[in-house]
Design an enzyme around this catalytic site. Structure first.
Site, PDB file in Angstrom:
ATOM      1  N   GLU A   1       0.817  -1.213   0.000  1.00 48.10           N
ATOM      2  CA  GLU A   1       0.000   0.000   0.000  1.00 48.10           C
ATOM      3  C   GLU A   1       0.848   1.258   0.000  1.00 48.10           C
ATOM      4  OE1 GLU A   1      -3.229   0.293   2.888  1.00 48.10           O
ATOM      5  OE2 GLU A   1      -3.219  -1.883   3.018  1.00 48.10           O
TER       6      GLU A   1
ATOM      7  N   ASP B   1      -1.923  -4.219   3.787  1.00 46.71           N
ATOM      8  CA  ASP B   1      -1.946  -4.326   5.251  1.00 46.71           C
ATOM      9  C   ASP B   1      -2.749  -5.524   5.753  1.00 46.71           C
ATOM     10  OD1 ASP B   1      -0.334  -2.152   5.534  1.00 46.71           O
ATOM     11  OD2 ASP B   1      -1.927  -0.739   5.963  1.00 46.71           O
TER      12      ASP B   1
ATOM     13  N   ASP C   1      -5.250  -6.372   7.557  1.00 48.72           N
ATOM     14  CA  ASP C   1      -6.548  -6.174   8.196  1.00 48.72           C
ATOM     15  C   ASP C   1      -7.625  -6.199   7.116  1.00 48.72           C
ATOM     16  OD1 ASP C   1      -6.231  -3.735   6.932  1.00 48.72           O
ATOM     17  OD2 ASP C   1      -6.006  -2.575   8.774  1.00 48.72           O
TER      18      ASP C   1
ATOM     19  N   GLU D   1      -9.387  -3.829   5.773  1.00 51.60           N
ATOM     20  CA  GLU D   1      -9.218  -2.815   4.739  1.00 51.60           C
ATOM     21  C   GLU D   1      -8.108  -3.222   3.771  1.00 51.60           C
ATOM     22  OE1 GLU D   1      -8.851   2.049   4.397  1.00 51.60           O
ATOM     23  OE2 GLU D   1      -8.272   1.045   6.256  1.00 51.60           O
TER      24      GLU D   1
ATOM     25  N   TYR E   1       2.148  -3.959  13.443  1.00 54.20           N
ATOM     26  CA  TYR E   1       1.029  -3.238  12.817  1.00 54.20           C
ATOM     27  C   TYR E   1       0.185  -2.541  13.875  1.00 54.20           C
ATOM     28  CZ  TYR E   1      -2.641  -2.225   9.445  1.00 54.20           C
ATOM     29  OH  TYR E   1      -3.543  -1.598   8.625  1.00 54.20           O
TER      30      TYR E   1
ATOM     31  N   ARG F   1      -2.904  -1.037  13.740  1.00 52.54           N
ATOM     32  CA  ARG F   1      -4.376  -1.059  13.767  1.00 52.54           C
ATOM     33  C   ARG F   1      -4.829  -2.452  14.201  1.00 52.54           C
ATOM     34  NH1 ARG F   1      -3.341   1.978   9.015  1.00 52.54           N
ATOM     35  NH2 ARG F   1      -3.873   4.168   9.295  1.00 52.54           N
TER      36      ARG F   1
ATOM     37  N   HIS G   1      -4.005 -10.574  14.285  1.00 52.02           N
ATOM     38  CA  HIS G   1      -2.585 -10.308  14.460  1.00 52.02           C
ATOM     39  C   HIS G   1      -2.321  -9.856  15.884  1.00 52.02           C
ATOM     40  CE1 HIS G   1      -4.244  -6.378  13.422  1.00 52.02           C
ATOM     41  NE2 HIS G   1      -4.591  -6.888  12.257  1.00 52.02           N
TER      42      HIS G   1
END
Length: 676
Positions: free
Chosen positions: A8, A84, A86, A88, A293, A295, A338
């Site tokens: 990303e 990423d 997640d 999203e 990470y 988030r 995670h």
């Protein structure tokens, strides 16, 4: 080219390429590449009559990036989608896969919770495929937010002074409005306490002849004082050893909360800096992600990190400081895909990397590092002491504690909120009677619940199950940017338009714009991700309830009358009023459309302060051709300095840039760009 990796963020590209060598090329999608169109019914970009089929278009300005990725994909043997880890990120991978038409046999999906060499190589060696359940969940969230956002925002713009409404932002705003009204309605109640002040501690009156006592006024306090002497009998001294345990590693919400209270960082600033620490920092001899990470709503940590940290604790503090893994509170909403937020290596101490970090990066990294280290250290041990004193039938109580073993406080004490009150050793007293230096009566008034801070609002949203780690900072930023709230002394106060918007939404949408409905919707999205619910069914159930309410509101919601300026229209003699347009407020005739007079504003109005760029001109308020206000140098075009927010006239002590007023909060756009 054999292998192409698509991530990303451009910041990750060089870091990952160094790990993998010449057989791999890493390119960036630069975030999302496409979104819902603004065509079709209500401009939703969703075919609501055809099972909510989305119509995706490439985001403006991203066509070149997409075409470049297509060329790279066509020349690669294997494509690794490494967005990423997640929901999203999974959705972005799917958009890339679908838009570029990557052959199924050519692509692999890889995720890494941290950007370090071993983790990246391990991910490449153990690839998977896109998780379509996560994609469905992410897509459903986007469609819900688009429907609610577009329909309610259009309603608010037409009927009120509000700019927007949203699935979660409107509930967060309601929390702030409800709290403000509780405060206004609160009637303080007077009460008094009596406190005995000794040379090294204080004791507070609690009981009379064994029963709890309340002192409603000064007369009652004086009556008690008249019955007390300065001599107190020590009735009992109780000592009990207690363990005080460290908190678990950070998750997104707790990181934002503590960074707000301890570092004075806005949630969006915390996430921006954490993103930089995650994506990779050049340490001279290597480029590496310093944290995992950021988030996440999990506090799980890997066995390898636990083992490494135990060895570090043993070597630096001794065996007696080795603790245990903290599990955190059980929460069914937690997505444990995670880990929690931790350093990628406990060996990279804050001091060892300080030279490579900005001041803010160092502060946040140190907070994350110390929290993770403390979480694996032994409990602190305190000797809690309670002293009961008697005086003519009145019982006074003093409590305190003595730290017997510092444990995790060895490293974490500066971030700990509570401070222990240390009592004297009563074993050294020769008599069971002690004398107070003085006995005071103290007046108090009950207080309402406090206004929300950014930290406490995030904590409340998390506890209520509304929003998710990736959305907290955005939600807080949105209600500030829309002018629905202002920050005063770091506490939220709703504006008039914020209260009006909330009231109108509650009048027509109380069954949907509330905590319970929003939390249940988050649960539905989680169950879609786990293949426990059908996303199309969820969308139909929502829309069939929501759309009739919107149509009813468009018909029945009373439109707010424009505010008169007190001036007269020079063309027809009618009243001039303040209207809202696409580019902000303007003054026009109240007899529109019969009279179409619009008052023209001067291009330059009040001088605000000296221009920091050319040091010759003055910053003045200006209005664009489309009616939008900005602040720029009157020495234009020789000087093109401009701001969207009004300068306060003060300069930032760090960088010398102008401080601006953004929705009631003074910030430096250079140091805190886009953070509030």
């Amino acid at each position: 080219m054999k292998n192409l990796i698509i991530v990303e963020s451009p910041a990750k590209c060089k870091t990952i390429e160094k790990y993998l060598g010449s057989d791999y090329k890493v390119v960036s999608s630069k975030g999302h590449i496409r979104d819902l169109a603004t065509t079709g019914k209500f401009g939703l970009g969703v075919d609501v009559e055809n099972d909510f089929k989305p119509n995706y278009v490439i985001i403006k300005g991203k066509t070149k990036d997409v075409n470049n990725m297509k060329k790279e994909v066509n020349s690669a043997d294997t494509i690794y989608l490494a967005t990423d880890p997640d929901r999203e990120g999974e959705t972005i991978s799917w958009h890339i896969y679908d838009e570029i038409k990557i052959p199924d046999e050519k692509y692999k999906r890889v995720v890494f919770n941290e950007i370090t060499k071993d983790v990246v190589i391990n991910a490449i060696n153990n690839p998977g495929k896109i998780d379509m359940n996560l994609v469905k969940s992410g897509e459903t969230r986007r469609i819900l937010d688009r429907i609610i956002g577009f329909r309610l925002s259009k309603l608010m713009q037409r009927k009120t002074g509000g700019k927007s409404a949203g699935r979660v932002q409107s509930v967060a705003l309601k929390l702030i409005v409800d709290r403000e009204r509780e405060i206004r309605a609160f009637v303080p109640r007077e009460y008094w306490t009596i406190e005995a002040d000794f040379s090294s501690f204080k004791a507070v009156l609690e009981k009379y002849h064994g029963k709890e006592i309340e002192i409603p006024n000064e007369v009652a306090a004086d009556e008690i004082l008249d019955k007390l002497s300065r001599s107190f009998k020590i009735e009992s001294v109780t000592e009990k050893e207690k363990n005080k345990s460290a908190r678990e590693v950070f998750k997104t919400s707790t990181l934002q909360q503590l960074a707000s209270t301890k570092l004075n960082f806005a949630p969006s600033k915390t996430m921006k800096i954490a993103q930089q620490l995650y994506e990779g920092i050049d340490l001279g001899n290597e480029t590496v992600g310093l944290i995992t990470y950021m988030r996440t709503d999990s506090v799980r940590i890997s066995d390898s990190f636990v083992a490494e940290t135990y060895n570090y604790i043993k070597g630096n503090y001794g065996d007696e400081y080795i603790g245990y893994v903290k599990k955190g509170k059980k929460n069914d909403a937690v997505q444990d895909a995670h880990e929690g937020i931790r350093p990628t290596s406990i060996m990279r101490t804050p001091e060892s990397v300080k030279a490579y970090l900005s001041n803010d990066e160092y502060k946040l990294y140190r907070l994350i590092y110390i929290r993770a280290l403390a979480s694996l250290m032994k409990d602190a041990k305190t000797l809690a002491t309670t002293v009961i004193l008697e005086n003519n039938g009145y019982t006074f109580k003093a409590t305190g504690s003595v730290l017997k073993f510092d444990g995790y406080l060895k490293v974490y004490s500066e971030y700990e909120d509570s401070e222990d009150v240390i009592l004297p050793d009563f074993k050294n007293y020769k008599s069971d009677v002690i004398t107070a230096d003085k006995i005071d009566k103290i007046q108090h008034f009950t207080k309402p619940a406090p206004r929300y801070t950014e930290s406490s609002l995030i904590k409340e949203m998390e506890s209520l199950g509304i929003g998710r780690p990736s959305t907290y900072a955005t939600i807080v930023g949105t209600i500030k940017d829309r002018g629905y709230v202002i920050l005063k002394d770091k506490k939220f106060e709703p504006t008039e338009i914020g209260e009006e918007t909330t009231d109108k939404l509650q009048e027509f949408f109380s069954d949907i714009v509330n905590v319970e409905y929003t939390a249940n919707m988050e649960q539905d999205l989680d169950e879609i991700a786990e293949a426990k619910k059908d996303n199309i069914k969820v969308l139909h159930e929502f829309y069939d309830e929501f759309e009739p309410l919107v149509e009813k509101a468009f018909k029945e919601m009373e439109k707010k009358a424009p505010v008169s300026t007190g001036e007269t229209c020079p063309e027809c003699g009618g009243d001039l009023v303040i209207r809202k347009g696409k580019y902000g407020e303007f003054v026009a005739c109240s007899n529109y459309p019969t009279c179409k007079y619009i008052k023209k504003e001067k291009k330059e109005i009040t001088e605000v302060c000296k221009c920091p760029k050319c040091d010759k001109g003055m910053i003045v308020k200006r209005i664009t051709k489309k009616g939008k206000i900005f602040y720029g140098c009157n020495n234009y075009p020789k000087c093109n300095y401009a701001l969207w927010y009004k300068p306060t006239g003060e300069v930032c002590p760090k960088c010398g840039e102008l401080i601006v007023d953004k929705n009631g909060e003074n910030i430096c756009l250079n140091c805190d760009k886009g953070l509030s």
